[in-house]
Design an enzyme around this catalytic site. Structure first.
Site, PDB file in Angstrom:
ATOM      1  CB  ILE A   1      -0.993  -0.028   1.195  1.00  0.00           C
ATOM      2  CG1 ILE A   1      -1.833  -1.306   1.144  1.00  0.00           C
ATOM      3  CG2 ILE A   1      -1.909   1.177   1.217  1.00  0.00           C
ATOM      4  CD1 ILE A   1      -2.612  -1.510  -0.143  1.00  0.00           C
TER       5      ILE A   1
ATOM      6  CB  CYS B   1      -7.539   1.678   5.517  1.00  0.00           C
ATOM      7  SG  CYS B   1      -6.795   3.288   5.537  1.00  0.00           S
TER       8      CYS B   1
ATOM      9  CG  HIS C   1      -4.323  -2.252  12.047  1.00  0.00           C
ATOM     10  ND1 HIS C   1      -5.114  -2.605  10.984  1.00  0.00           N
ATOM     11  CD2 HIS C   1      -4.071  -0.934  11.907  1.00  0.00           C
ATOM     12  CE1 HIS C   1      -5.345  -1.530  10.256  1.00  0.00           C
ATOM     13  NE2 HIS C   1      -4.728  -0.518  10.791  1.00  0.00           N
TER      14      HIS C   1
END
Ligand code: GLN
Ligand code: ZN
Length: 783
Positions: free
Chosen positions: A460, A672, A723
């Protein structure tokens, strides 16, 4: 005398004292009493500032060690069972476990507070949730304020808003499921919480909730409190009828002789549609946000009940510009003629959303500075307005003249107006927001040009921001190293990232974004029309603060912003290098925006600047360009009726940025955390050749909407959650991709992580990406 008051003050501290104390406490460097002492000192200081400004009522309870919604959950004892809290007072261990998670339990979910960039912790309810008074912090703060001679007006989130912003959870799920900790930063949505299939409706908790509110109010009254501020911002949303109906029941139960007088506070939008209902409530006053919704005044002024005060928010609590005091006074004088001293004056909403004190910005250009007002200055504006009402405009002639001169100076400043920019916007033609050919032709041209395999792999944009990278950037910023040395350091980082990606076998590479501190700041610093502050911090969540750039004038791009880095990166490899830009909507959304023209106009100007960058990248031989729009969804207006208009200008801005290139140049976008169901047509209207989205945490569920809608272009559904430090196995990602292939034809699927990798370590990123590439290869072999 006209009563002046404030709805909430920034709590993090001018030098982010609270942030520093919290983080030291979490690291175990200071003890609880030291943290509490910092909190106490900040409260006292902030009350004193507001008192010195001459306000009559000062908010208390707006201070929080983490978040005001979390404080409400603590006060009401709405502590999910998994935190093991039984009875008594919520201690710091439980409080911070709910806020941040601990070894045993994940945190509460976090999401955006209405359409601000502030995040609150979402209250969590099960059918068994019981409420009981479980914190004394508010009562202690009231006593503290009184001891300092401050007239406190405690602030509570009202029951309707508190329940509305919470979410239902099945009792079993709460025990068993281990949902991932909430992470902020990208596009959380502020849209109405989804009703979870938890088998009950949280509104049904109202009967259990109201007695605790009544108990709180009675205690405050016993402490000698005259007024309580009940924040009910949920009233500006599209609420179902049964929720609106509950309002009467709530305030009939709370506005009694046992409670202090209640000021029902609304902000961030209009409540004109329910003016009749609000006027009939037994509360002692209403507050309206006249900055965001000036038109609603009329609906209230007609037959305003004689037993209520009307507080008008005329100073913008959401933006940093000096108020137009003359205009505000004209409105207020007319209302004063009708209501007399029942008219109160305040900022539009809590000042939590603006920086604290402009005086600290010694480095700011004096002209620009003269146009601004931060929290402290906004209090002065409120007071000036009150004085003008009571003693005539002459009594404050000087400050009124100064404000007028500043506004005039701003309106006429050559630094705001760039004729070339307005001319360019005016000259835009319908074709400017359209690619040359439709997607199928472009897809064919791009396939021929890049010859990518099925299930092409990419990332990304960012790679780990190591200590060495941060150090080099800081040293350069402080003038400790020369530009040449800095450039060399960054080139070294780019080369490292390129070599790693090649070794991993990724198909489309990125340069890694080492040179970027922040995806908006990096561009803002290079664009005309933006300014930056030194201490103008605004709380984002907990101890996290942001320093949004200020867009003060017409936006233009004096020179290329990313071309040299990207060109260098491309020079190192045969594989396609993806250029990386931030989109116009996201830049707008994460800045303080000028208030003298529509947001849509500013977005167009930014779009044109990005368009120039896109074309320069293309000219430099970059064939794939990604324009990130993580804030696209959070820009949605609070009311559904306003969505269409927003989506039209937002998608047009994106297309203007993206459409200046050849068919064979491939445009990507990235979003996102977004839920797309309700806005897919607008996402499709952006017409990006490829969109990458976050899907791994929802097990590709989010992708279903794309399948049902028959989304026409290519999609990269994130196959691993960035994450978490966990390295996902190849098989997991294969399973996700197989699931995706059943929804989207394989020829249109890309393989990538959920988001950028800057917060991760190389030790986590490398094996994860290796497994991801293996997963793509396995799928190619079996398709
Ligand atoms: N290109 C950005 C990155 O990788 C995107 C960040 C975001 O989506 N918030 O860091
Ligand atoms: Zn992202």
């Amino acid at each position: 005398m006209t009563l002046t008051h404030n709805l909430g003050f920034p709590r993090i501290g001018q030098r982010r004292e609270l942030k520093k104390a919290l983080e030291s406490f979490w690291k175990g460097e200071i003890d609880e009493s030291t943290l509490r002492e910092t909190g106490r000192a900040l409260r006292a200081k902030h009350w004193q500032i507001q008192q010195a400004a001459g306000l009559d009522l000062i908010p208390v309870g707006d201070f929080s060690y983490y978040d005001q919604m979390l404080d409400m959950s603590a006060l009401l004892g709405a502590i999910p069972a998994r935190y093991g809290f039984a009875y008594g007072t919520v201690d710091f261990a439980t409080y911070f476990a709910m806020a941040r998670g601990d070894a045993a339990q994940p945190a509460l979910e976090m999401t955006k507070w209405f359409d601000t960039n502030y995040h609150y912790l979402v209250p969590e309810f099960t059918a068994e949730t019981r409420f009981q008074l479980s914190s004394t912090a508010l009562f202690e703060a009231v006593a503290e304020a009184q001891a300092l001679g401050v007239q406190p007006k405690p602030v509570l989130i009202g029951p309707l808003t508190y329940l509305w912003l919470g979410k239902e959870r099945a009792a079993q799920a709460e025990r068993a499921e281990n949902h991932p900790p909430a992470v902020a930063g990208c596009g959380h949505s502020h849209a109405a919480p989804r009703v979870h299939a938890a088998g009950f409706d949280r509104l049904s908790l109202l009967d259990r909730l109201l007695p605790v509110y009544a108990e709180i109010l009675a205690r405050l009254k016993a402490q000698g409190v005259n007024w309580v501020q009940m924040d009910e911002p949920a009233l500006v949303l599209d609420l179902p009828a049964e929720w609106l109906g509950a309002l009467d029941r709530i305030y009939a139960a709370l506005a009694t002789a046992d409670a202090p007088r209640i000021l029902l506070t609304t902000y961030f939008g209009s409540v004109a549609e329910i003016a009749g209902q609000l006027k009939r409530l037994p509360v002692a006053g209403l507050h309206l946000d006249l900055v965001r919704a000036s038109g609603q005044l009329e609906a209230f002024l007609a037959d305003y009940p004689a037993d209520k005060v009307l507080s008008l928010g005329v100073v913008d609590g959401r933006n940093v510009w000096r108020a137009d005091l003359d205009a505000a006074l004209s409105t207020l004088e007319a209302v004063r003629a009708v209501l007399g001293e029942r008219l109160w004056i305040a900022p539009s909403c809590s000042l939590l959303h603006v920086p604290m004190d402009l005086e600290e910005e010694s480095g700011l250009d004096p002209e620009l500075k003269s146009w601004l007002a931060f929290a402290v200055q906004k209090l002065d504006e409120v007071k000036i307005l009150g004085t003008a009402l009571d003693h005539g405009r002459e009594s404050v002639a000087e400050p009124l003249a100064a404000a007028r001169a500043a506004r005039q100076g701003r309106r006429n400043s050559t630094r705001i107006h760039n004729p070339a920019v307005s001319a360019r916007v005016a000259a835009l033609t319908p074709g400017d927001d359209q690619r040359r050919s439709a997607f199928p032709q472009r897809q064919a041209a791009q396939r021929e040009r890049f010859g990518l395999p099925l299930f092409p792999t990419t990332t990304i944009g960012s790679f780990p921001q190591t200590d060495a990278i941060r150090r080099a950037r800081l040293q350069f910023r402080k003038g400790m190293i020369e530009a040449a040395a800095y450039e060399q350091a960054m080139q070294g980082e780019i080369e490292y990232a390129v070599r790693r990606q090649e070794a991993l076998g990724l198909d489309v590479l990125v340069h890694g974004e080492a040179e970027r501190n922040d995806m908006v700041e990096y561009f803002g610093e290079q664009l005309e029309g933006f300014s930056f502050t030194r201490h103008a911090w605004v709380q984002s969540y907990g101890s996290r603060c942001v320093k949004p750039p200020i867009i003060f004038g017409d936006v233009s791009r004096p020179r290329p912003m990313t071309v040299s880095w990207t060109r260098y990166a491309q020079s190192l490899t045969e594989r396609p290098m993806k250029g990386m830009l931030t989109g116009p909507v996201t830049i707008l959304q994460w800045s303080f925006v000028r208030d003298d023209q529509p947001r849509a106009e500013t977005a167009l100007q930014i779009a044109l600047a990005i368009r120039d960058e896109v074309r320069d990248l293309e000219r430099a031989g970059i064939g794939i360009i990604q324009i990130d729009e993580p804030a696209y969804r959070e820009g949605l207006p609070l009311r559904k009726k306003d969505w269409e208009d927003y989506l039209a200008w937002a998608s047009r801005s994106f297309r203007i940025a993206a459409s200046g290139v050849d068919d064979a140049t491939q445009i990507h976008t990235h979003m996102c955390y977004s839920e797309f169901n309700d806005i897919l047509p607008a996402i499709a209207a952006m017409d990006a050749d490829v969109i990458t989205i976050e899907t791994s945490r929802s097990q590709m569920e989010l992708l279903d909407a794309f399948g049902q809608f028959d989304y026409p272009n290519e999609i990269g559904p994130g196959v691993y959650d960035i994450h978490s430090p966990r390295v996902p196995a190849t098989e997991e990602m294969i399973a996700l991709l197989e699931k995706a292939s059943r929804v989207v034809p394989p020829e249109r699927l890309w393989v990538n992580p959920d988001c950028g990798l800057k917060t991760r370590k190389w030790e986590e990123v490398e094996p994860a990406l290796r497994n991801m590439v293996d997963a793509a290869r396995a799928l190619r072999a079996s398709t």
